[in-house]
Design an enzyme around this catalytic site. Sequence first.
Site, PDB file in Angstrom:
ATOM      1  N   ARG A  92     -12.941 -21.412   8.726  1.00 58.40           N
ATOM      2  CA  ARG A  92     -13.013 -21.088   7.311  1.00 58.40           C
ATOM      3  C   ARG A  92     -12.407 -22.155   6.399  1.00 58.40           C
ATOM      4  O   ARG A  92     -13.030 -22.565   5.417  1.00 58.40           O
ATOM      5  CB  ARG A  92     -12.264 -19.767   7.014  1.00 58.40           C
ATOM      6  CG  ARG A  92     -13.052 -18.526   7.248  1.00 58.40           C
ATOM      7  CD  ARG A  92     -12.145 -17.438   7.747  1.00 58.40           C
ATOM      8  NE  ARG A  92     -11.676 -17.825   9.062  1.00 58.40           N
ATOM      9  CZ  ARG A  92     -12.366 -17.579  10.181  1.00 58.40           C
ATOM     10  NH1 ARG A  92     -13.456 -16.895  10.134  1.00 58.40           N
ATOM     11  NH2 ARG A  92     -11.934 -18.010  11.359  1.00 58.40           N
ATOM     12  N   THR A  93     -11.195 -22.577   6.708  1.00 60.22           N
ATOM     13  CA  THR A  93     -10.486 -23.426   5.745  1.00 60.22           C
ATOM     14  C   THR A  93     -11.192 -24.769   5.593  1.00 60.22           C
ATOM     15  O   THR A  93     -11.441 -25.232   4.478  1.00 60.22           O
ATOM     16  CB  THR A  93      -9.019 -23.614   6.185  1.00 60.22           C
ATOM     17  OG1 THR A  93      -8.476 -22.332   6.472  1.00 60.22           O
ATOM     18  CG2 THR A  93      -8.210 -24.280   5.102  1.00 60.22           C
ATOM     19  N   LYS A 147      -3.235 -42.365  19.704  1.00 60.48           N
ATOM     20  CA  LYS A 147      -2.667 -43.673  20.093  1.00 60.48           C
ATOM     21  C   LYS A 147      -1.223 -43.809  19.620  1.00 60.48           C
ATOM     22  O   LYS A 147      -0.609 -44.852  19.803  1.00 60.48           O
ATOM     23  CB  LYS A 147      -3.496 -44.806  19.474  1.00 60.48           C
ATOM     24  CG  LYS A 147      -4.964 -44.790  19.834  1.00 60.48           C
ATOM     25  CD  LYS A 147      -5.692 -45.893  19.049  1.00 60.48           C
ATOM     26  CE  LYS A 147      -7.162 -45.598  18.918  1.00 60.48           C
ATOM     27  NZ  LYS A 147      -7.791 -46.427  17.862  1.00 60.48           N
ATOM     28  N   ARG A 179      -4.504 -29.924   7.802  1.00 65.25           N
ATOM     29  CA  ARG A 179      -3.960 -28.850   8.653  1.00 65.25           C
ATOM     30  C   ARG A 179      -3.240 -29.509   9.810  1.00 65.25           C
ATOM     31  O   ARG A 179      -3.788 -30.377  10.487  1.00 65.25           O
ATOM     32  CB  ARG A 179      -5.064 -27.930   9.178  1.00 65.25           C
ATOM     33  CG  ARG A 179      -4.524 -26.965  10.229  1.00 65.25           C
ATOM     34  CD  ARG A 179      -5.466 -25.854  10.560  1.00 65.25           C
ATOM     35  NE  ARG A 179      -5.561 -24.924   9.448  1.00 65.25           N
ATOM     36  CZ  ARG A 179      -6.246 -23.771   9.502  1.00 65.25           C
ATOM     37  NH1 ARG A 179      -6.904 -23.445  10.598  1.00 65.25           N
ATOM     38  NH2 ARG A 179      -6.282 -22.974   8.462  1.00 65.25           N
ATOM     39  N   HIS A 213       0.449 -21.444   4.367  1.00 67.02           N
ATOM     40  CA  HIS A 213      -0.994 -21.645   4.185  1.00 67.02           C
ATOM     41  C   HIS A 213      -1.284 -21.222   2.736  1.00 67.02           C
ATOM     42  O   HIS A 213      -1.881 -20.185   2.479  1.00 67.02           O
ATOM     43  CB  HIS A 213      -1.743 -20.771   5.189  1.00 67.02           C
ATOM     44  CG  HIS A 213      -3.201 -21.100   5.365  1.00 67.02           C
ATOM     45  ND1 HIS A 213      -3.889 -21.961   4.535  1.00 67.02           N
ATOM     46  CD2 HIS A 213      -4.090 -20.667   6.284  1.00 67.02           C
ATOM     47  CE1 HIS A 213      -5.150 -22.029   4.952  1.00 67.02           C
ATOM     48  NE2 HIS A 213      -5.291 -21.265   6.011  1.00 67.02           N
TER      49      HIS A 213
HETATM   50  N1   CP Z   1      -7.962 -18.103   7.608  1.00 63.74           N
HETATM   51  C1   CP Z   1      -8.017 -19.315   8.214  1.00 63.74           C
HETATM   52  O1   CP Z   1      -7.159 -20.176   7.992  1.00 63.74           O
HETATM   53  O2   CP Z   1      -9.076 -19.470   9.057  1.00 63.74           O
HETATM   54  P1   CP Z   1      -9.408 -20.788   9.876  1.00 63.74           P
HETATM   55  O3   CP Z   1      -8.294 -20.964  10.891  1.00 63.74           O
HETATM   56  O4   CP Z   1     -10.739 -20.541  10.507  1.00 63.74           O
HETATM   57  O5   CP Z   1      -9.422 -21.944   8.915  1.00 63.74           O
END
Ligand code: CP
Length: 307
Positions: free
Chosen positions: A52-53, A82, A103, A131
């Site tokens: 999703r993100t 590396k 991320r 998040h």
């Molecule tokens: N909600 C969320 O962060 O989903 P993903 O891990 O799929 O990005």
Amino acid sequence: MRHVVESQQFDRPLLERVFALANEMREVAASGGNTLLAGRIMATLFYEPSTRTRLSFETAMMRLGGQVITTENAREFSSALKGETLEDTVRIVGSYADVLVIRHYESGAAGRAAAYSPVPVINAGDGPGQHPTQALLDLYTIQSELGHIDGIRVVMVGDLANGRTVRSLSYLLALYQDIEITFVAPPAVGMREDIKEHLQNRGVVFSEEQDLRSVLPTADVVYQTRIQKERFADRPGEYDQVRGIYVIDREAMELLPRDAIVMHPLPRVDEIRPDVDDDPRAAYFRQAANGVFVRMALLKLLLAPEA
Ligand code: CP
């Protein structure tokens, strides 16, 4: 706003601006998009898995006419393998792109990246840390579904110790009036003390419960979360002890008020049964769709605030 690193950066006026923009972006997306960010490039650097993100950020950028460069498994497929540091990586990629969406598996990584990046950094999840863009879309979903945020009762369920979404959402909920939060989790993965202290300092009423069914009848929002198996990689026995305890099934839905909603940041495993999906109170797929509009709003605020 230069970077989006943590929920504590936001206050109510800024949240209201993001939500108003997200409403506009819903219309923009429905019409196929615009060219607001034409000529701009977003880099997505994902050191942990995502559906999703990453894809909603990339969709958001493309709907605004921008372009995307990406490394979706940066831990293995970038020069991190590396030995390149995150600091060096963001210096380099920040010289290619206009905004970095990162991320990472370490709590605090987004803040480190922001300190070295020549362009805005957006935290797309940093280990068990935060998040913030998920929390923004969660709150936007509550506003859209219930019509208000002040005065709501939220039940957060599942892996609250490792869940960065519930941490970020707790910070944002603490900005609203008369919020009540109930944490329902196996004791081994209960909500961490720093969040409870923050809520206490902000005067937010919260409690911890073991019996999910006893708190459903008074909930406005049930925020279910997955037990994060990946955070138990070296303790598989502990994972087995905490999984599968709290499940939203049709029986649980019968206890929930008619106008309440069930949310989940997704992915889910078995903590919401699929036969709940067609209940109108199951808001999690609408919640995921809202991610595009909120992320379009954030990209506009960071890259074209005056437009
Ligand atoms: N909600 C969320 O962060 O989903 P993903 O891990 O799929 O990005």
